[in-house]
Motif scaffolding. Structure first.
Motif, PDB file in Angstrom:
ATOM      1  N   UNK A 125       0.808  -1.218   0.000  1.00  0.00           N
ATOM      2  CA  UNK A 125       0.000   0.000   0.000  1.00  0.00           C
ATOM      3  C   UNK A 125       0.844   1.272   0.000  1.00  0.00           C
ATOM      4  N   UNK A 126       1.895   1.368   0.831  1.00  0.00           N
ATOM      5  CA  UNK A 126       2.721   2.584   0.772  1.00  0.00           C
ATOM      6  C   UNK A 126       3.374   2.797  -0.596  1.00  0.00           C
ATOM      7  N   UNK A 127       3.863   1.710  -1.212  1.00  0.00           N
ATOM      8  CA  UNK A 127       4.532   1.843  -2.507  1.00  0.00           C
ATOM      9  C   UNK A 127       3.548   2.192  -3.620  1.00  0.00           C
ATOM     10  N   UNK A 128       2.298   1.770  -3.456  1.00  0.00           N
ATOM     11  CA  UNK A 128       1.266   2.094  -4.445  1.00  0.00           C
ATOM     12  C   UNK A 128       0.480   3.332  -4.048  1.00  0.00           C
ATOM     13  N   UNK A 129       0.939   4.013  -3.012  1.00  0.00           N
ATOM     14  CA  UNK A 129       0.179   5.129  -2.444  1.00  0.00           C
ATOM     15  C   UNK A 129      -0.131   6.240  -3.419  1.00  0.00           C
ATOM     16  N   UNK A 130       0.804   6.564  -4.314  1.00  0.00           N
ATOM     17  CA  UNK A 130       0.563   7.641  -5.266  1.00  0.00           C
ATOM     18  C   UNK A 130      -0.583   7.279  -6.213  1.00  0.00           C
ATOM     19  N   UNK A 131      -0.605   6.019  -6.651  1.00  0.00           N
ATOM     20  CA  UNK A 131      -1.692   5.578  -7.522  1.00  0.00           C
ATOM     21  C   UNK A 131      -3.030   5.576  -6.806  1.00  0.00           C
ATOM     22  N   UNK A 132      -3.029   5.144  -5.541  1.00  0.00           N
ATOM     23  CA  UNK A 132      -4.261   5.120  -4.756  1.00  0.00           C
ATOM     24  C   UNK A 132      -4.780   6.541  -4.531  1.00  0.00           C
ATOM     25  N   UNK A 133      -3.870   7.444  -4.183  1.00  0.00           N
ATOM     26  CA  UNK A 133      -4.275   8.834  -3.955  1.00  0.00           C
ATOM     27  C   UNK A 133      -4.779   9.475  -5.246  1.00  0.00           C
ATOM     28  N   UNK A 134      -4.093   9.187  -6.351  1.00  0.00           N
ATOM     29  CA  UNK A 134      -4.548   9.715  -7.646  1.00  0.00           C
ATOM     30  C   UNK A 134      -5.941   9.192  -7.963  1.00  0.00           C
ATOM     31  N   UNK A 135      -6.175   7.908  -7.678  1.00  0.00           N
ATOM     32  CA  UNK A 135      -7.487   7.326  -7.909  1.00  0.00           C
ATOM     33  C   UNK A 135      -8.553   7.945  -7.032  1.00  0.00           C
ATOM     34  N   UNK A 136      -8.192   8.224  -5.773  1.00  0.00           N
ATOM     35  CA  UNK A 136      -9.146   8.859  -4.861  1.00  0.00           C
ATOM     36  C   UNK A 136      -9.532  10.249  -5.365  1.00  0.00           C
ATOM     37  N   UNK A 137      -8.576  10.977  -5.895  1.00  0.00           N
ATOM     38  CA  UNK A 137      -8.859  12.306  -6.432  1.00  0.00           C
ATOM     39  C   UNK A 137      -9.741  12.227  -7.673  1.00  0.00           C
ATOM     40  N   UNK A 138      -9.477  11.230  -8.523  1.00  0.00           N
ATOM     41  CA  UNK A 138     -10.319  11.047  -9.709  1.00  0.00           C
ATOM     42  C   UNK A 138     -11.741  10.653  -9.299  1.00  0.00           C
ATOM     43  N   UNK A 139     -11.838   9.765  -8.315  1.00  0.00           N
ATOM     44  CA  UNK A 139     -13.153   9.360  -7.830  1.00  0.00           C
ATOM     45  C   UNK A 139     -13.906  10.524  -7.216  1.00  0.00           C
ATOM     46  N   UNK A 140     -13.194  11.363  -6.484  1.00  0.00           N
ATOM     47  CA  UNK A 140     -13.804  12.550  -5.892  1.00  0.00           C
ATOM     48  C   UNK A 140     -14.312  13.493  -6.977  1.00  0.00           C
ATOM     49  N   UNK A 141     -13.501  13.700  -8.012  1.00  0.00           N
ATOM     50  CA  UNK A 141     -13.902  14.586  -9.113  1.00  0.00           C
ATOM     51  C   UNK A 141     -15.156  14.063  -9.807  1.00  0.00           C
ATOM     52  N   UNK A 142     -15.181  12.748 -10.021  1.00  0.00           N
ATOM     53  CA  UNK A 142     -16.368  12.150 -10.672  1.00  0.00           C
ATOM     54  C   UNK A 142     -17.589  12.274  -9.777  1.00  0.00           C
ATOM     55  N   UNK A 143     -17.394  12.053  -8.483  1.00  0.00           N
ATOM     56  CA  UNK A 143     -18.505  12.166  -7.538  1.00  0.00           C
ATOM     57  C   UNK A 143     -19.031  13.594  -7.493  1.00  0.00           C
ATOM     58  N   UNK A 144     -18.136  14.537  -7.553  1.00  0.00           N
ATOM     59  CA  UNK A 144     -18.525  15.947  -7.481  1.00  0.00           C
ATOM     60  C   UNK A 144     -19.418  16.343  -8.648  1.00  0.00           C
ATOM     61  N   UNK A 145     -19.165  15.777  -9.814  1.00  0.00           N
ATOM     62  CA  UNK A 145     -19.932  16.135 -11.006  1.00  0.00           C
ATOM     63  C   UNK A 145     -21.099  15.217 -11.296  1.00  0.00           C
ATOM     64  N   UNK A 146     -21.361  14.261 -10.411  1.00  0.00           N
ATOM     65  CA  UNK A 146     -22.428  13.291 -10.664  1.00  0.00           C
ATOM     66  C   UNK A 146     -23.807  13.949 -10.692  1.00  0.00           C
ATOM     67  N   UNK A 147     -24.597  13.550 -11.681  1.00  0.00           N
ATOM     68  CA  UNK A 147     -25.944  14.112 -11.832  1.00  0.00           C
ATOM     69  C   UNK A 147     -27.001  13.031 -12.090  1.00  0.00           C
ATOM     70  N   UNK A 148     -26.779  12.217 -13.123  1.00  0.00           N
ATOM     71  CA  UNK A 148     -27.812  11.282 -13.566  1.00  0.00           C
ATOM     72  C   UNK A 148     -28.249  10.289 -12.519  1.00  0.00           C
ATOM     73  N   UNK A 149     -27.298   9.556 -11.936  1.00  0.00           N
ATOM     74  CA  UNK A 149     -27.640   8.554 -10.924  1.00  0.00           C
ATOM     75  C   UNK A 149     -28.209   9.216  -9.677  1.00  0.00           C
ATOM     76  N   UNK A 150     -27.645  10.372  -9.321  1.00  0.00           N
ATOM     77  CA  UNK A 150     -28.087  11.075  -8.110  1.00  0.00           C
ATOM     78  C   UNK A 150     -29.525  11.536  -8.221  1.00  0.00           C
TER      79      UNK A 150
END
Length: 208
Positions: A125-150
């Motif tokens: 997990x620590x060695x993959x941390x940058x990828x995980x954090x990048x994914x969390x930011x992408x997921x947050x961005x997608x969640x922020x713009x969500x409309x249809x399902x919401x």
């Protein structure tokens, strides 16, 4: 609500990303397909599926109703919808992070007596941390713009009104100034999250 959705999607997202990156098992392709499905389905279709699942007659909704917990047309439904829509992006980035980890480090840790869970927590997990954090930011961005399902599972009621729904509502009623304000806020937050995500994925650790 987008931040809560990101926290909600992190544990299953990281677990699925690790499984896809490190294990070969029956049904692996099916799991990968199911996780990625929200990326290609219309958001409204994903919302309809959630409506069935979370409804009082749905498998999960029936269980929740027995505990007295209401989901549909509440802020909880918004968080769930955001998490479902953002999960595929988190999994993809986190999986890439795990795939870039040199397995020799994990093997050395295991040879020294570390349990699989300890190898994951202290090495993988620590060695993959940058990828995980990048994914969390992408997921947050997608969640922020969500409309249809919401809009399907929560509507536009007080307490369930997201930025995307507010932009739609203001535009529909002709309040362009408020719509532009909400658009600016949404764009600024999304830009910042995407910029940080790209920095994490495009630059190796320690790079400037």
């Amino acid at each position: 609500m987008a931040a809560l959705a990101t926290l909600l999607m992190l544990p299953p997202g990281v677990a699925v990303a690790w499984l896809l990156a490190r294990r070969r098992f029956p049904g692996r392709s099916m799991l990968e397909t199911l996780v990625s499905l929200p990326l290609v389905l219309p958001p409204v279709a994903t919302g309809l599926i959630l409506l069935w699942v979370l409804g009082r007659r749905g498998p999960l909704g029936r269980l929740l109703a027995q505990t007295g917990l209401e989901m549909l047309f509440t802020w909880r439904a918004v968080v769930v919808a955001m998490a479902v829509m953002g999960l595929p992006l988190l999994v993809r980035a986190a999986r890439a992070g795990f795939e870039q980890v040199d397995r020799r480090y994990e093997q050395v840790a295991a040879t020294l007596g570390a349990s699989p869970s300890r190898v994951f927590i202290t090495v993988s997990l620590p060695l993959a941390g940058r990828g995980v954090l990048a994914g969390a930011l992408l997921g947050f961005s997608r969640a922020l713009g969500e409309f249809g399902a919401t809009i399907m599972v929560a509507g536009a009621l007080p307490g369930t009104r997201t930025i995307a729904i507010a932009i739609f509502g203001y535009t529909e009623t002709g309040n362009q100034a408020a719509a532009v304000t909400m658009l600016s806020v949404s764009a600024a937050i999304a830009f910042g999250a995407l910029f940080l995500s790209n920095r994490l994925t495009n630059h190796p650790a320690g790079a400037t």
